[in-house]
Design a protein around this motif. Structure first.
Motif, PDB file in Angstrom:
ATOM      1  N   VAL A 380       1.035  -1.005   0.009  1.00  0.00           N
ATOM      2  CA  VAL A 380      -0.274  -0.053   0.293  1.00  0.00           C
ATOM      3  C   VAL A 380       0.769   1.509   0.108  1.00  0.00           C
ATOM      4  O   VAL A 380       1.816   1.235   0.824  1.00  0.00           O
ATOM      5  N   ALA A 381       0.409   2.652  -0.833  1.00  0.00           N
ATOM      6  CA  ALA A 381       1.224   3.550  -0.914  1.00  0.00           C
ATOM      7  C   ALA A 381       0.871   4.614  -0.116  1.00  0.00           C
ATOM      8  O   ALA A 381      -0.753   4.997  -0.805  1.00  0.00           O
ATOM      9  N   VAL A 382       0.810   4.884   0.813  1.00  0.00           N
ATOM     10  CA  VAL A 382      -0.136   6.324   0.915  1.00  0.00           C
ATOM     11  C   VAL A 382       1.182   7.627   0.718  1.00  0.00           C
ATOM     12  O   VAL A 382       2.253   7.668   1.177  1.00  0.00           O
ATOM     13  N   ALA A 461       7.170   5.472  -5.262  1.00  0.00           N
ATOM     14  CA  ALA A 461       6.438   4.915  -4.181  1.00  0.00           C
ATOM     15  C   ALA A 461       5.218   4.436  -4.684  1.00  0.00           C
ATOM     16  O   ALA A 461       4.949   3.043  -4.218  1.00  0.00           O
ATOM     17  N   ALA A 462       4.315   5.015  -5.370  1.00  0.00           N
ATOM     18  CA  ALA A 462       2.900   4.376  -5.804  1.00  0.00           C
ATOM     19  C   ALA A 462       2.847   3.487  -7.321  1.00  0.00           C
ATOM     20  O   ALA A 462       2.288   2.555  -6.951  1.00  0.00           O
ATOM     21  N   ASN A 499      -3.181  13.409 -10.574  1.00  0.00           N
ATOM     22  CA  ASN A 499      -2.892  12.828 -11.965  1.00  0.00           C
ATOM     23  C   ASN A 499      -1.405  12.284 -12.544  1.00  0.00           C
ATOM     24  O   ASN A 499      -1.353  11.031 -13.283  1.00  0.00           O
ATOM     25  N   LYS A 500      -1.013  12.554 -11.555  1.00  0.00           N
ATOM     26  CA  LYS A 500       0.334  12.065 -11.732  1.00  0.00           C
ATOM     27  C   LYS A 500       0.163  10.173 -11.247  1.00  0.00           C
ATOM     28  O   LYS A 500       0.298   9.322 -11.490  1.00  0.00           O
ATOM     29  N   LEU A 501      -0.930  10.634 -10.070  1.00  0.00           N
ATOM     30  CA  LEU A 501      -0.707   8.918  -8.899  1.00  0.00           C
ATOM     31  C   LEU A 501      -1.709   8.400 -10.378  1.00  0.00           C
ATOM     32  O   LEU A 501      -1.350   6.804 -10.207  1.00  0.00           O
ATOM     33  N   LYS A 502      -2.814   8.580 -11.064  1.00  0.00           N
ATOM     34  CA  LYS A 502      -3.951   7.802 -11.955  1.00  0.00           C
ATOM     35  C   LYS A 502      -3.005   7.274 -13.220  1.00  0.00           C
ATOM     36  O   LYS A 502      -3.229   6.159 -13.387  1.00  0.00           O
ATOM     37  N   GLU A 503      -2.061   8.187 -13.501  1.00  0.00           N
ATOM     38  CA  GLU A 503      -1.103   7.547 -14.373  1.00  0.00           C
ATOM     39  C   GLU A 503      -0.731   6.514 -14.514  1.00  0.00           C
ATOM     40  O   GLU A 503      -0.027   5.173 -15.075  1.00  0.00           O
ATOM     41  N   THR A 504      -0.478   6.071 -12.799  1.00  0.00           N
ATOM     42  CA  THR A 504      -0.093   4.604 -12.655  1.00  0.00           C
ATOM     43  C   THR A 504      -0.199   3.424 -12.790  1.00  0.00           C
ATOM     44  O   THR A 504      -0.347   2.243 -12.658  1.00  0.00           O
ATOM     45  N   GLY A 505      -2.023   4.096 -13.038  1.00  0.00           N
ATOM     46  CA  GLY A 505      -3.114   2.755 -13.172  1.00  0.00           C
ATOM     47  C   GLY A 505      -3.227   2.590 -11.961  1.00  0.00           C
ATOM     48  O   GLY A 505      -4.293   0.953 -11.857  1.00  0.00           O
TER      49      GLY A 505
END
Ligand code: NOJ
Length: 712
Positions: A380-382, A461-462, A499-505
């Protein structure tokens, strides 16, 4: 001591007092203004009260007061708003707004009881709580202090917390005076500008703002605080109609009224309706303010006015009588210092109450199946500053923010507390799941500081985690008194980071740790799950993590609507019909999240709504999910045809029901005629016979409600 006997004793004492002693009794002084020496001088003069003084400082002032000719003890007041938060050892509860997510009066009552005990243990007598303002314009900095947007819900929770503070008997050592504030209309300040003009009619005052105060008075609230602003051009501080005619004659209030901070001097230098302090003092006292907060100039101003025959001593007598009556009722003369329970800070019962409040306040708003996190999750990434920022989690009126603001974050919080990151880590450690944390970006960026590397680290991290928990929100300088916002979008680079985190899928659960509804944009619309935590207090991190991992089936419901855009404000649910077009042409009509909304890991179905001739409502509620859960049954009404416009929907009752998976229960609620009353154009409260729609269901949204028509 009973109020009537207390009043008799107060009258007797009043007859022995000199004019100077009487006027001094009306003054409340702050220790920080003039320091210890200044405060001691006022104690010798016989000031009636001090605020924000604790411990030995308070004891010293009380001893001075007791040495005066008549030995009238002072009462000490403090802003113990969600816990006795100006003492760093205190139990910090969820903010009023977070607490209101529980829709649970017992949670509010317990919060009041524990807070009272801790305040009393510090020897103090009185908290300036609860706030009964209506949180409609969420640009306002003090929305966190409200119980949300609805007069009915606010009144129910307000009455409950007052009972918790005051208990059965004002002389009880573990209970303190409550103070319902800010009377009246403060939350409706134009443009959400703190303490500004309130553009409302008397009819609206009676329909929207007065009902919570009526419930507070009926619950026995001993004191009321005047609002800063003005109504129809008359400052509340000078508004005899509101402070006296409505409050005393109509609501039957029998305690004492205190102005807000320096409100009497404001009549001169800010609001310009009095030319000098003598005139301002006459206005404030004649309007019905009994105690004058921090305007020491009132003392001389009133003495001058009395000497010059500009005001009758009966005005002062009435005020002092109100104050002394409460002092006698508290048995302050026999025991000038509250005792509380020595060493009760950190007591398990208190910590449990805070955790319980946090658990019952967690509000799950969206879930596409991501939650609860299951056995397939290995890492899990917080992410996000507010995931590990206890000051943001606590919110306003805690030691860090008052009385001296501490923007540099130098004062450490005292354990125990659990941040979201710590709560998640603890569960992960127990379950053999790897957990990592990265701040990502500051909620309120420091000018000139490049955060690119922090964002990259968060995305890294994510990237190799299975799921992302992303905390967004606001931080202390962005809310509170004097801190309204023109733009409620998430600040800094919080959107960009999402949005950057979202790009990780990876699936993302957004957790809002904030003072109020913010415009969450993509962080809500494109997230896999959304949880609202607001300022959840000491154990918000535990409660949120439990909800995320399914150890808690969240049952919170929103006490306030969320706008999609700052320009959409106000979005409260109980609006009047009649907007041409019915919506902004560049936004959907619905708010982002509606009043009453909230989900858990169960689902509830409603059927068989009926209201009998005695106004007993019955409705069958079934838990159609596969987990046991708690449902908040919400009842609204609409008046089909009325002589004045009435809201499209109005909450008139709610109750909670625990249902095992598959279980159904018939819920009974006794309604009353009053629930169908309106305020007519003559400002009278009447029920106009005819047809009404009664709604029952899960939230204020049409699709969550079933309805029937009734005739009264
Ligand atoms: C001003 C605030 O408006 C009020 O809510 C508070 O109780 C007083 N200051 C005392 O601190």
């Amino acid at each position: 001591m009973k109020r009537e006997l207390a009043k008799e004793k107060a009258r007797e004492l009043l007859s022995k007092m000199t004019t100077e002693e009487k006027v001094a009794q009306m003054i409340q002084v702050t220790y920080t203004d003039g320091g210890r020496e200044g405060a001691l001088k006022w104690a010798k003069l016989g000031a009636g009260s001090f605020l924000h003084v604790l411990g030995d400082d308070a004891r010293e002032l009380q001893q001075e007061a007791m040495k005066t000719r008549l030995g009238i003890p002072v009462i000490f007041g403090i802003d113990a708003i969600h816990g006795h938060g100006l003492n760093n050892k205190a139990t910090i509860f969820p903010s009023q707004l977070a607490c209101a997510c529980s829709w649970n009066p017992e949670v509010a009552r317990k919060m009041g009881e524990v807070t009272a005990r801790e305040v009393a243990t510090d020897g103090l007598h009185w908290t300036f709580s609860p706030v009964l303002c209506i949180g409609r314009d969420t640009r306002w900095g003090r929305v966190n202090e409200t119980f949300g947007e609805d007069p009915y819900l606010i009144g129910e929770l307000g009455a409950a917390i007052i009972k918790g503070y005051q208990g059965e008997d004002l002389s009880d050592d573990e209970h303190i005076l409550a103070c319902a504030k800010h009377y009246l209309g403060y939350g409706e300040a134009t443009g959400g500008r703190d303490a500004y003009d309130t553009e409302v009619t008397e009819r609206k005052v009676r329909e929207v703002f007065l009902p919570p105060f009526k419930k507070a008075v009926d619950a026995g609230c001993a004191t009321i605080m005047t609002a800063y602003g003005f109504l129809d051009g008359t400052p509340l501080t000078a508004n005899r109609r509101i402070l006296h005619d409505v409050l005393r004659d109509e609501l039957d209030f029998d305690g004492f009224v205190i102005t807000d901070w320096d409100n009497t001097r404001s009549l001169v230098w800010l609001q310009h309706i009095a030319s000098d302090m003598s005139e301002a003092s006459i206005m404030a006292a004649s309007a019905g303010n009994d105690m004058i907060m921090t305007t020491k100039e009132f003392y001389q101003g009133m003495l001058d006015a009395l000497r010059d025959g500009k005001v009758d001593i009966s005005v002062v007598d009435e005020a002092v009588l109100h104050i002394l009556t409460i002092k006698y009722e508290m048995e302050l003369f026999e025991k000038p210092e509250k005792k509380g329970e020595p060493g009760c800070f950190g007591k398990q019962e208190h910590l449990d109450a805070s955790l319980d409040a946090a658990r019952k306040s967690v509000t799950l708003l969206r879930n596409n199946g991501m939650l609860p996190l299951g056995g397939n999750v290995k890492k899990v990434a917080v992410i996000g500053e507010n995931a590990d920022n206890v000051r943001a989690q606590y919110g306003d009126w805690t030691y860090f923010t008052h009385p001296v603001p501490d923007p540099e974050n130098t004062r450490p919080a005292i354990r125990p507390y659990v941040t979201l990151w710590e709560g998640v880590k603890e569960i992960c450690d127990q379950s053999g799941i790897e957990a990592v944390y990265a701040k990502g970006c500051k909620v309120r960026p420091i000018e000139g500081q490049n955060e690119d590397a922090d964002l990259e680290e968060a995305v890294r991290a994510a990237s190799d985690a299975d799921v992302i928990i992303y905390a967004v929100g606001d931080v202390i300088p962005q809310f509170g008194e004097f801190s309204d916002r023109a733009d409620l979008n998430l600040s800094g680079r919080q959107f960009e980071l999402f949005n950057k985190l979202k790009e990780t899928g990876k699936p993302i659960c957004t957790v809002l740790i904030s003072s109020k509804p913010l415009c969450m944009g993509d962080t809500a619309e494109k997230a896999d799950a959304v949880i609202c935590g607001f300022n959840g207090g000491m154990f918000a991190g535990t409660a949120l993590a439990e909800a995320i991992f399914g150890k808690l089936n969240p049952s919170g419901r929103l006490p306030i609507s969320f706008p999609r855009h700052t320009g959409q404000i106000p979005v409260y649910y109980n609006q009047m019909p009649g907007w041409h077009g019915g919506k902004y042409n560049d936004l959907p009509i619905e708010p982002l999240f509606a009043f009453g909304e909230g989900m858990g890991y169960s689902a509830f179905a409603y059927e068989d709504l009926a209201v009998d001739a005695n106004l007993k409502l019955t409705v069958t509620v079934k838990n159609t999910g596969d987990q046991d859960g708690v449902e908040t049954v919400q009842i609204y009404q609409n008046d089909s045809v009325s002589s004045v416009l009435t809201p499209v929907k109005r909450l008139i009752a709610f109750t909670q029901v625990a249902l095992a998976s598959g279980e159904s229960k018939v819920v009974e609620i006794q309604l009353s005629n009053d629930d169908f009353a309106l305020i007519n154009s003559k400002c009278e409260k009447v029920v106009e016979p005819g047809e009404f729609t009664v709604f029952a269901g899960h939230s204020s949204k049409d699709e969550d409600l079933i309805s029937i028509k009734i005739n009264l």
